[in-house]
Scaffold this motif. Structure first.
Motif, PDB file in Angstrom:
ATOM      1  N   SER A 207      12.715  -4.637  -8.022  1.00  0.00           N
ATOM      2  CA  SER A 207      12.927  -3.303  -7.449  1.00  0.00           C
ATOM      3  C   SER A 207      14.338  -2.771  -7.670  1.00  0.00           C
ATOM      4  O   SER A 207      14.612  -1.603  -7.404  1.00  0.00           O
ATOM      5  CB  SER A 207      12.654  -3.335  -5.936  1.00  0.00           C
ATOM      6  OG  SER A 207      13.663  -4.075  -5.256  1.00  0.00           O
TER       7      SER A 207
ATOM      8  N   SER B   6       6.828   1.505  -6.153  1.00  0.00           N
ATOM      9  CA  SER B   6       5.598   1.361  -6.938  1.00  0.00           C
ATOM     10  C   SER B   6       4.559   2.382  -6.508  1.00  0.00           C
ATOM     11  O   SER B   6       4.585   2.874  -5.385  1.00  0.00           O
ATOM     12  CB  SER B   6       4.993  -0.036  -6.732  1.00  0.00           C
ATOM     13  OG  SER B   6       5.748  -1.005  -7.375  1.00  0.00           O
TER      14      SER B   6
ATOM     15  N   LYS C 218       7.932 -12.155  -2.393  1.00  0.00           N
ATOM     16  CA  LYS C 218       8.875 -11.161  -1.856  1.00  0.00           C
ATOM     17  C   LYS C 218      10.138 -11.148  -2.711  1.00  0.00           C
ATOM     18  O   LYS C 218      10.684 -10.088  -3.030  1.00  0.00           O
ATOM     19  CB  LYS C 218       9.205 -11.488  -0.398  1.00  0.00           C
ATOM     20  CG  LYS C 218      10.257 -10.572   0.217  1.00  0.00           C
ATOM     21  CD  LYS C 218       9.807  -9.134   0.301  1.00  0.00           C
ATOM     22  CE  LYS C 218      10.702  -8.270   1.154  1.00  0.00           C
ATOM     23  NZ  LYS C 218      12.039  -8.031   0.645  1.00  0.00           N
TER      24      LYS C 218
ATOM     25  N   LEU D 223      -0.628  -8.198  -8.064  1.00  0.00           N
ATOM     26  CA  LEU D 223      -0.020  -9.229  -7.240  1.00  0.00           C
ATOM     27  C   LEU D 223      -1.128  -9.954  -6.488  1.00  0.00           C
ATOM     28  O   LEU D 223      -1.971  -9.309  -5.859  1.00  0.00           O
ATOM     29  CB  LEU D 223       0.988  -8.624  -6.265  1.00  0.00           C
ATOM     30  CG  LEU D 223       2.213  -8.016  -6.959  1.00  0.00           C
ATOM     31  CD1 LEU D 223       1.991  -6.544  -7.217  1.00  0.00           C
ATOM     32  CD2 LEU D 223       3.451  -8.237  -6.158  1.00  0.00           C
TER      33      LEU D 223
ATOM     34  N   VAL E 241       2.819  -7.010   1.448  1.00  0.00           N
ATOM     35  CA  VAL E 241       3.055  -6.804   0.016  1.00  0.00           C
ATOM     36  C   VAL E 241       2.941  -5.316  -0.318  1.00  0.00           C
ATOM     37  O   VAL E 241       3.785  -4.771  -1.041  1.00  0.00           O
ATOM     38  CB  VAL E 241       2.082  -7.642  -0.849  1.00  0.00           C
ATOM     39  CG1 VAL E 241       2.229  -7.289  -2.328  1.00  0.00           C
ATOM     40  CG2 VAL E 241       2.313  -9.131  -0.636  1.00  0.00           C
TER      41      VAL E 241
ATOM     42  N   VAL F 206      -3.020  -5.193  -5.185  1.00  0.00           N
ATOM     43  CA  VAL F 206      -2.835  -6.440  -4.456  1.00  0.00           C
ATOM     44  C   VAL F 206      -4.184  -7.096  -4.194  1.00  0.00           C
ATOM     45  O   VAL F 206      -5.112  -6.447  -3.707  1.00  0.00           O
ATOM     46  CB  VAL F 206      -2.101  -6.197  -3.118  1.00  0.00           C
ATOM     47  CG1 VAL F 206      -1.883  -7.515  -2.379  1.00  0.00           C
ATOM     48  CG2 VAL F 206      -0.777  -5.475  -3.339  1.00  0.00           C
TER      49      VAL F 206
ATOM     50  N   VAL G 203       1.154   2.299  -5.403  1.00  0.00           N
ATOM     51  CA  VAL G 203       0.186   1.317  -4.923  1.00  0.00           C
ATOM     52  C   VAL G 203      -1.217   1.891  -5.087  1.00  0.00           C
ATOM     53  O   VAL G 203      -1.521   2.972  -4.578  1.00  0.00           O
ATOM     54  CB  VAL G 203       0.473   0.938  -3.460  1.00  0.00           C
ATOM     55  CG1 VAL G 203      -0.572  -0.048  -2.953  1.00  0.00           C
ATOM     56  CG2 VAL G 203       1.884   0.352  -3.334  1.00  0.00           C
TER      57      VAL G 203
ATOM     58  N   LEU H 229       9.899  -1.760 -11.007  1.00  0.00           N
ATOM     59  CA  LEU H 229       8.698  -1.405 -10.241  1.00  0.00           C
ATOM     60  C   LEU H 229       8.581   0.094  -9.962  1.00  0.00           C
ATOM     61  O   LEU H 229       7.529   0.558  -9.520  1.00  0.00           O
ATOM     62  CB  LEU H 229       8.675  -2.165  -8.902  1.00  0.00           C
ATOM     63  CG  LEU H 229       8.289  -3.625  -8.981  1.00  0.00           C
ATOM     64  CD1 LEU H 229       8.524  -4.315  -7.634  1.00  0.00           C
ATOM     65  CD2 LEU H 229       6.837  -3.782  -9.415  1.00  0.00           C
TER      66      LEU H 229
ATOM     67  N   ALA I 194       9.638  -0.269  -2.637  1.00  0.00           N
ATOM     68  CA  ALA I 194      10.254  -0.506  -3.952  1.00  0.00           C
ATOM     69  C   ALA I 194       9.981   0.626  -4.939  1.00  0.00           C
ATOM     70  O   ALA I 194      10.547   0.657  -6.019  1.00  0.00           O
ATOM     71  CB  ALA I 194       9.747  -1.832  -4.533  1.00  0.00           C
TER      72      ALA I 194
ATOM     73  N   ILE J  99       9.542  -9.218  -5.877  1.00  0.00           N
ATOM     74  CA  ILE J  99       9.573  -7.778  -5.604  1.00  0.00           C
ATOM     75  C   ILE J  99      11.015  -7.313  -5.446  1.00  0.00           C
ATOM     76  O   ILE J  99      11.404  -6.270  -5.980  1.00  0.00           O
ATOM     77  CB  ILE J  99       8.723  -7.432  -4.362  1.00  0.00           C
ATOM     78  CG1 ILE J  99       7.242  -7.694  -4.639  1.00  0.00           C
ATOM     79  CG2 ILE J  99       8.952  -5.977  -3.934  1.00  0.00           C
ATOM     80  CD1 ILE J  99       6.349  -7.631  -3.404  1.00  0.00           C
TER      81      ILE J  99
ATOM     82  N   ALA K   3       0.476  -0.597  -9.082  1.00  0.00           N
ATOM     83  CA  ALA K   3       0.375  -1.974  -8.602  1.00  0.00           C
ATOM     84  C   ALA K   3      -0.841  -2.122  -7.700  1.00  0.00           C
ATOM     85  O   ALA K   3      -1.188  -1.207  -6.950  1.00  0.00           O
ATOM     86  CB  ALA K   3       1.644  -2.358  -7.837  1.00  0.00           C
TER      87      ALA K   3
ATOM     88  N   LEU L  27       5.976  -3.112  -1.837  1.00  0.00           N
ATOM     89  CA  LEU L  27       5.798  -2.378  -3.100  1.00  0.00           C
ATOM     90  C   LEU L  27       6.069  -0.891  -2.924  1.00  0.00           C
ATOM     91  O   LEU L  27       6.698  -0.256  -3.770  1.00  0.00           O
ATOM     92  CB  LEU L  27       4.392  -2.586  -3.643  1.00  0.00           C
ATOM     93  CG  LEU L  27       4.081  -3.944  -4.234  1.00  0.00           C
ATOM     94  CD1 LEU L  27       2.578  -4.079  -4.488  1.00  0.00           C
ATOM     95  CD2 LEU L  27       4.868  -4.175  -5.512  1.00  0.00           C
TER      96      LEU L  27
END
Length: 190
Positions: A98, A139, A91, A77, A130, A113, A141, A106, A137, A94, A111, A134
């Motif tokens: 999600s 993810s 947003k 992202l 973000v 950023v 990260v 996701l 959601a 996402i 993910a 994430l």
């Protein structure tokens, strides 16, 4: 080894956006066996609304995004900062990707950023928002893959980021960490 697919979502819809240019430069850094695709069409997706997120009513643009995220091994992202936070279009992406909660595209998806802005802050507030979205959601990260670019008007005003060796090095490192996470998660597509 199978192809690793990374989907890039850019939070600016402007065609000449430096954030888009950073995503384009990230594509250039992809090593052999890695394909990075810039997702087109975020601006066509209606705002998330549970009333239309039901079988038979999901807008085609939203379903296309969900399918693209689901088919990717990782998501990159790239976000600017609008009024100190995440752009609505990112947003919204996402939010759509999600759902359904706990089983969206996701979920457990690696993910990373990348943030960029004209300020020296390098869109760190947006970046944080973000990352938070994430995480909520579902993810995975990849913090080691994050990158920040500040004062982009000065830095990239006269040249595309692909012409900046330091930017390419940073983006290449981000892509590398995201790919390692995707491969380590065992989600690499055949």
């Amino acid at each position: 080894m199978s192809q690793t697919r990374i989907l890039a979502l850019v939070g600016s819809l402007r065609a000449a956006s430096v954030n888009r240019q950073l995503a384009e430069a990230a594509v250039q850094t992809a090593p052999e066996g890695v394909e990075i695709t810039l997702y087109e069409g975020l601006g066509d997706i209606p705002f998330y609304n549970e009333d239309i997120d039901v079988p038979g009513a999901v807008p085609a643009a939203a379903q296309a995004l969900r399918d693209a995220v689901a088919a990717a091994d990782g998501v990159l992202l790239v976000t600017p900062e609008y009024n100190g936070t995440i752009p609505a279009v990112l947003k919204n992406a996402i939010d759509w990707a999600s759902r359904p909660y706990g089983a969206g595209a996701l979920q457990a998806k690696p993910a990373a950023v990348v943030s960029a802005s004209i300020s020296a802050n390098a869109a760190r507030w947006s970046h944080g928002d973000v990352v938070k979205a994430l995480g909520v959601a579902g993810s995975t990260v990849v913090e080691a893959a994050h990158a920040h670019f500040g004062v982009i008007g000065e830095r990239f005003g006269a040249a595309h980021p692909r012409e900046d060796a330091e930017a390419l090095t940073q983006l290449g490192a981000s892509v590398h960490e995201l790919v390692v996470a995707a491969q380590g998660a065992g989600v690499v597509s055949a």
